[in-house]
Design a protein around this motif. Structure first.
Motif, mmCIF file in Angstrom:
data_model
loop_
_atom_site.group_PDB
_atom_site.id
_atom_site.type_symbol
_atom_site.label_atom_id
_atom_site.label_comp_id
_atom_site.label_asym_id
_atom_site.label_seq_id
_atom_site.Cartn_x
_atom_site.Cartn_y
_atom_site.Cartn_z
ATOM 1 N N TYR A 202 51.054 1.795 25.412
ATOM 2 C CA TYR A 202 51.637 3.109 24.877
ATOM 3 C C TYR A 202 52.184 4.054 25.911
ATOM 4 O O TYR A 202 51.601 3.918 26.986
ATOM 5 C CB TYR A 202 50.667 3.758 23.737
ATOM 6 N N LEU A 203 52.832 5.090 25.705
ATOM 7 C CA LEU A 203 53.058 6.096 26.508
ATOM 8 C C LEU A 203 52.884 7.563 25.939
ATOM 9 O O LEU A 203 53.716 7.527 24.664
ATOM 10 C CB LEU A 203 54.761 5.994 26.836
ATOM 11 N N ILE A 212 58.737 -1.754 22.558
ATOM 12 C CA ILE A 212 58.458 -2.518 23.698
ATOM 13 C C ILE A 212 59.309 -2.352 24.847
ATOM 14 O O ILE A 212 59.005 -2.604 25.947
ATOM 15 C CB ILE A 212 58.866 -3.947 23.297
ATOM 16 N N ASP A 213 60.616 -1.664 24.664
ATOM 17 C CA ASP A 213 61.423 -1.421 25.824
ATOM 18 C C ASP A 213 61.049 -0.117 26.626
ATOM 19 O O ASP A 213 61.576 0.161 27.797
ATOM 20 C CB ASP A 213 62.881 -1.258 25.363
ATOM 21 N N THR A 214 60.101 0.249 26.321
ATOM 22 C CA THR A 214 59.245 1.277 27.220
ATOM 23 C C THR A 214 58.210 0.762 27.910
ATOM 24 O O THR A 214 57.572 1.270 28.787
ATOM 25 C CB THR A 214 58.732 2.405 26.593
ATOM 26 N N LEU A 215 57.855 -0.460 27.636
ATOM 27 C CA LEU A 215 56.488 -0.973 28.328
ATOM 28 C C LEU A 215 56.904 -2.421 28.853
ATOM 29 O O LEU A 215 56.303 -2.476 30.121
ATOM 30 C CB LEU A 215 55.509 -1.296 27.096
ATOM 31 N N VAL A 216 57.369 -3.268 28.319
ATOM 32 C CA VAL A 216 57.633 -4.810 28.914
ATOM 33 C C VAL A 216 59.018 -5.351 28.396
ATOM 34 O O VAL A 216 59.519 -4.922 27.441
ATOM 35 C CB VAL A 216 56.683 -5.789 28.209
ATOM 36 N N PRO A 266 54.938 6.194 37.630
ATOM 37 C CA PRO A 266 55.655 7.409 38.134
ATOM 38 C C PRO A 266 54.274 8.500 38.101
ATOM 39 O O PRO A 266 53.569 8.337 36.966
ATOM 40 C CB PRO A 266 56.855 7.770 37.289
ATOM 41 N N LYS A 267 54.456 9.285 38.679
ATOM 42 C CA LYS A 267 53.545 10.821 38.533
ATOM 43 C C LYS A 267 53.755 11.294 37.113
ATOM 44 O O LYS A 267 54.796 11.470 36.611
ATOM 45 C CB LYS A 267 53.768 11.736 39.514
ATOM 46 N N ALA A 279 57.824 8.956 31.067
ATOM 47 C CA ALA A 279 58.676 8.511 32.281
ATOM 48 C C ALA A 279 58.309 6.928 32.159
ATOM 49 O O ALA A 279 57.087 6.884 32.484
ATOM 50 C CB ALA A 279 58.477 9.454 33.516
ATOM 51 N N THR A 280 59.208 6.149 32.276
ATOM 52 C CA THR A 280 59.020 4.738 32.440
ATOM 53 C C THR A 280 59.975 4.122 33.219
ATOM 54 O O THR A 280 61.238 4.288 32.795
ATOM 55 C CB THR A 280 58.546 4.240 30.946
ATOM 56 N N TYR A 281 59.866 3.179 34.144
ATOM 57 C CA TYR A 281 60.921 2.410 34.804
ATOM 58 C C TYR A 281 61.173 1.272 34.044
ATOM 59 O O TYR A 281 62.417 0.631 34.393
ATOM 60 C CB TYR A 281 60.281 1.934 36.124
ATOM 61 N N ALA A 282 60.335 1.009 32.853
ATOM 62 C CA ALA A 282 61.077 -0.395 32.143
ATOM 63 C C ALA A 282 61.995 -0.079 31.350
ATOM 64 O O ALA A 282 62.528 -0.866 30.662
ATOM 65 C CB ALA A 282 59.778 -0.705 31.219
#
Length: 345
Positions: A202-203, A212-216, A266-267, A279-282
């Protein structure tokens, strides 16, 4: 011939954006967020069309002025004027399936504001406006009485559909349906052949019930790109470690593990109310030959771009400053929807 949801890296006509306006929750930070949308239009218009949903004719004029001043190629911009509650095109936008002949079938699912958390009646009507104004006459269109957001699912070129139990099995979506019935619906409407259910991850600050598009994310050739938390003091460490272990247990159709590509962590970023932002790079966006990667002014930005480049070797990965976007608890992929080749007139 059966239709299947196309993976995001299939060839595209364009990208859909629903523009923020003063009647959305963006109102207090429009001066910060509109430049992000302009930058996206600059990047996307270099390789394909940009379909912009404008809340009103006045907003269309405003957007046109912004883009012209930014030297955007206006011949690559397609407007649809349609009232909207908000801007999360990934979740209210159309999902496009295709058969082996290349015929398209555009599917309009119900968007209920992530489980009736927010008003969504205008957003839920946008896809019908697309049909009326810009869709290719050769593409079929069907509305389905089933709640589903594009950010809640991933699919690869082999028909494997990936989602989180927290989202798709949540009773705030389709409360009368169990997992087997939901799988049957997704198999019928999206052509999914098999399913991977993620039970962990989770975020903080995410309103979507763990999209799912925030994680994998899927990448070609049985690759999974995922967020990895290496900070044992972070609140996400336990859940994301469990998520990684489950990803390592997933097997492809031929019994082999997936190739896993970790993304850096990310921090923490907080808003003025001391709420942690997701904040997620995924949450990256795949275009024709390009991947746009959300970056946040973080020391890990460059590594994130490098890792995503590794997962999509036939694309060029480019970082886009998305710090303003996460102040509304979403990022780059959340505000966009790809329109596969043959979608537009």
């Amino acid at each position: 011939m059966s239709f299947r949801l196309l993976p995001e890296w299939a060839t595209q006509d364009g990208i859909m954006l629903t523009w923020p306006h003063e009647n959305t929750d963006w109102v207090d930070i429009l001066p910060d967020v509109e430049p992000v949308y302009v930058t996206l239009c600059q990047q996307i218009s270099q390789v394909q069309k940009v379909l912009i949903i404008a809340h009103s004719d006045a907003l269309k004029v405003h957007i046109s002025t912004l883009l012209s001043k930014a030297d955007v190629d206006m011949s690559a911009i397609v407007f649809v004027v349609a009232p909207c509650n908000d801007t999360w095109a990934r979740d209210h936008g159309p999902l496009t399936t295709a058969n082996q002949n290349g015929d398209l079938r555009v599917v309009d699912f119900v968007f209920n504001g992530w489980g009736n958390k927010y008003a969504a009646e205008l957003d839920n009507n946008i896809n019908k406006q697309l049909v009326a104004q810009v869709i290719n006459d050769q593409a079929a269109f069907q509305s389905i009485d089933f709640v589903l957001e594009g950010g809640g699912i991933e699919i690869n070129e082999y028909g494997v559909l990936l989602s989180t139990s927290e989202c798709l099995l949540n009773p705030n979506r389709n409360p009368t349906l169990g997992q087997s019935q939901i799988e049957a619906t997704l198999a019928q409407e999206l052509g999914a052949d098999s399913f991977l259910w993620l039970e962990h991850g989770y975020l903080a600050g995410d309103d979507t019930d763990s999209h799912i598009d925030t994680l994998v994310r899927f990448a070609p050739n049985n690759t999974l790109v995922y967020v990895a938390c290496d900070n044992a003091d972070d609140e996400h460490f336990s859940a994301l470690t469990a998520m990684k272990m489950q990803l390592e247990s997933f097997m492809t159709a031929d019994g082999k593990p997936y190739d896993l590509v970790p993304l850096p962590w990310p921090k923490p970023v907080f808003n003025n109310d001391n709420e942690r932002l997701p904040a997620t790079y995924a949450n990256y966006l795949i275009l024709n030959n390009t991947v746009l990667v959300p970056i946040y002014g973080d020391d890990h930005d460059s590594l994130a771009v490098q890792q995503i480049q590794k997962a999509y070797p036939n694309h060029t990965a480019i970082g886009i400053d998305c710090l303003a976007l996460i102040h509304q608890f979403g990022s780059l992929h959340c505000i966009t929807m790809q329109l596969p080749r043959g979608f537009l007139k």
